[in-house]
Design an enzyme around this catalytic site. Structure first.
Site, PDB file in Angstrom:
ATOM      1  N   GLU A 100      -4.346   8.185   2.358  1.00  0.00           N
ATOM      2  CA  GLU A 100      -3.320   7.691   3.324  1.00  0.00           C
ATOM      3  C   GLU A 100      -2.312   8.446   3.623  1.00  0.00           C
ATOM      4  OE1 GLU A 100      -4.446   3.002   3.008  1.00  0.00           O
ATOM      5  OE2 GLU A 100      -2.524   3.449   2.105  1.00  0.00           O
ATOM      6  N   CYS A 113       4.572  11.153   6.788  1.00  0.00           N
ATOM      7  CA  CYS A 113       4.532  11.019   5.389  1.00  0.00           C
ATOM      8  C   CYS A 113       3.236  11.181   5.001  1.00  0.00           C
ATOM      9  CB  CYS A 113       4.811   9.432   5.474  1.00  0.00           C
ATOM     10  SG  CYS A 113       5.061   9.136   3.387  1.00  0.00           S
ATOM     11  N   CYS A 120      -1.956   7.792  -7.913  1.00  0.00           N
ATOM     12  CA  CYS A 120      -0.774   8.312  -8.817  1.00  0.00           C
ATOM     13  C   CYS A 120      -0.815   8.212 -10.273  1.00  0.00           C
ATOM     14  CB  CYS A 120       0.511   7.817  -8.322  1.00  0.00           C
ATOM     15  SG  CYS A 120       2.115   8.478  -8.596  1.00  0.00           S
ATOM     16  N   CYS A 124       5.447   3.681 -11.703  1.00  0.00           N
ATOM     17  CA  CYS A 124       6.638   2.929 -11.349  1.00  0.00           C
ATOM     18  C   CYS A 124       6.137   1.348 -11.054  1.00  0.00           C
ATOM     19  CB  CYS A 124       7.170   3.583 -10.111  1.00  0.00           C
ATOM     20  SG  CYS A 124       7.334   5.382 -10.410  1.00  0.00           S
ATOM     21  N   CYS A 127       5.862  -0.129  -7.217  1.00  0.00           N
ATOM     22  CA  CYS A 127       5.191   0.622  -6.032  1.00  0.00           C
ATOM     23  C   CYS A 127       3.667   0.228  -6.489  1.00  0.00           C
ATOM     24  CB  CYS A 127       5.266   2.066  -6.449  1.00  0.00           C
ATOM     25  SG  CYS A 127       4.184   3.365  -5.354  1.00  0.00           S
ATOM     26  N   CYS A 347       7.495   2.434   2.626  1.00  0.00           N
ATOM     27  CA  CYS A 347       7.491   3.155   1.082  1.00  0.00           C
ATOM     28  C   CYS A 347       6.951   2.438   0.238  1.00  0.00           C
ATOM     29  CB  CYS A 347       8.973   3.136   0.786  1.00  0.00           C
ATOM     30  SG  CYS A 347       9.758   4.405   2.097  1.00  0.00           S
TER      31      CYS A 347
END
Ligand code: SAH
Length: 362
Positions: A100, A113, A120, A124, A127, A347
């Protein structure tokens, strides 16, 4: 660095190749090397999507290119538009998977962005991308092509406004260092895509060795650090990477990052209610900045909710107070608007949510 390997009959993808790699391709076709510069300009500068459009090349060369090469632009599987104009793109990059990117129109500029990885590897806890785990690195071509597609798809707005690129989508640019930096060079090259370096930002959760390596590059993007806490205990609890590179190590690496006049390092700070938004946090943050002699600004990001993420957003009043206190302590600070929340494009919300549903209904 990211020449995609090709077996016999597999077309060579030219998108993502730099000038020296294109030169090798042109020479292998028995053509003179100056054509590489023309092709480079067509791909990145003029952003054509077919060899037939490269009108200053001979017909013979264009046909030879068409024979065994592609310009691997990703297929756009889905575009969602937020009530605030933000658009989330779901791409199918040429070598598989889905990723994305987000287009964020603003009054005086436009921000893209983009993502350096599918999923990932960092974990974290606030997220949603982390929930996907690491799927794979994107090639430089797959990173650049997100920008090329967003540029051409939003031409009316990008024509007369500067474009900012933030590598803040899915994944960690510094975990895919070679490809992310190769993409950065193609984007920042005035003969390439031509986006000024000061408008391109790499954001990292704090890979200190990667920051030092980037610091040694002759041309560097701007640097943003996802700080998110002001003491090691809290930070390690939120971001396990902090156990490997704790605050002192991270901030020492930041201090070595060369800055242009008036340039600052951005510290992103996701505000999580009751976790890192306490009364002592702005003071601790300011003293970290001072102790490490950093030229920094802080960008406060109120937490964006995601499925299975067990945190909550602070009260708007807490966010404003946090900012005002930083300002009072002499640290430039601003609050990031949460754009595209209604389509999960803000975010920390990129998670290929559309993907499963797409596969279910071919
Ligand atoms: N891996 C890179 C870039 C991706 S995250 C990095 O860590 O910087 C981009 C930004 O979104 C980071 O500052 C991250 O802290 C922030 N973020 C992650 N999850 C969030 C959430 N749920 N709400 C608000 N911001 C979030």
């Amino acid at each position: 660095p990211t020449m995609t390997q090709s077996g016999p009959g597999t077309p060579i993808d030219l998108l993502g190749l730099d000038l020296s790699e294109l030169t090798r391709v042109v020479e292998s076709l028995g053509e003179q090397s100056f054509h590489a510069r023309q092709i480079y300009h067509w791909i990145y500068g003029r952003r054509v999507t077919a060899f037939a459009q490269m009108t200053n090349l001979s017909r013979a060369l264009r046909e030879r290119l068409e024979g065994g090469h592609t310009l691997g632009l990703p297929r756009v599987l889905k575009i969602e538009e937020s009530s605030d104009g933000t658009r989330k793109y779901l791409f199918a990059p040429s070598s598989g998977g889905q990723v994305e990117s987000v287009y964020i129109p603003e009054e005086r500029r436009v921000t893209f962005c983009i993502s350096p990885q599918i999923g990932c590897a960092l974990d974290c806890h606030f997220c949603v991308t982390a929930r996907l785990g690491f799927v794979r690195n994107l090639t430089s071509g797959e990173i650049v092509s997100q920008v090329l597609t967003l540029l051409s798809d939003n031409e009316s707005r990008t024509a007369d406004r500067p474009v900012n690129i933030v590598m803040m989508g899915m994944g960690e640019a510094l975990h895919n260092y070679d490809n992310a930096v190769a993409a950065f060079r193609l984007l920042a090259d005035p003969h390439g895509v031509g986006i000024p370096r000061r408008r391109i930002t790499f954001s990292t959760a704090g890979l200190a060795p990667g920051i030092l390596r980037l610091a040694a590059e002759p041309v560097r993007p701007r640097l943003a650090i996802s700080l998110n806490a002001t003491d090691d205990k809290t930070r390690s609890r939120l971001m396990p990477i902090n156990r490997k590179y704790p605050l002192d190590t991270l901030l020492e690496a930041c201090r070595k990052y060369p800055l242009a006049p008036r340039e600052r390092i951005t510290f992103e700070y996701v505000l999580l209610r009751g976790i890192n938004d306490g009364a002592a946090d702005p003071r601790r943050l300011a003293s970290l900045v001072n102790r490490h002699q950093l030229r920094a600004k802080v960008n406060l990001i109120p937490f964006n909710a995601g499925s299975e993420i067990d945190f909550s957003e602070p009260a708007p009043e807490t966010v404003r107070k946090f900012r005002d206190e930083l300002l009072m302590l002499g640290v430039p600070a601003s609050i990031r608007a949460n754009r595209g929340r209604d389509i999960s494009a803000a975010c920390g919300q990129l998670a290929l949510q559309g993907a499963a549903e797409l596969e279910a209904t071919p």
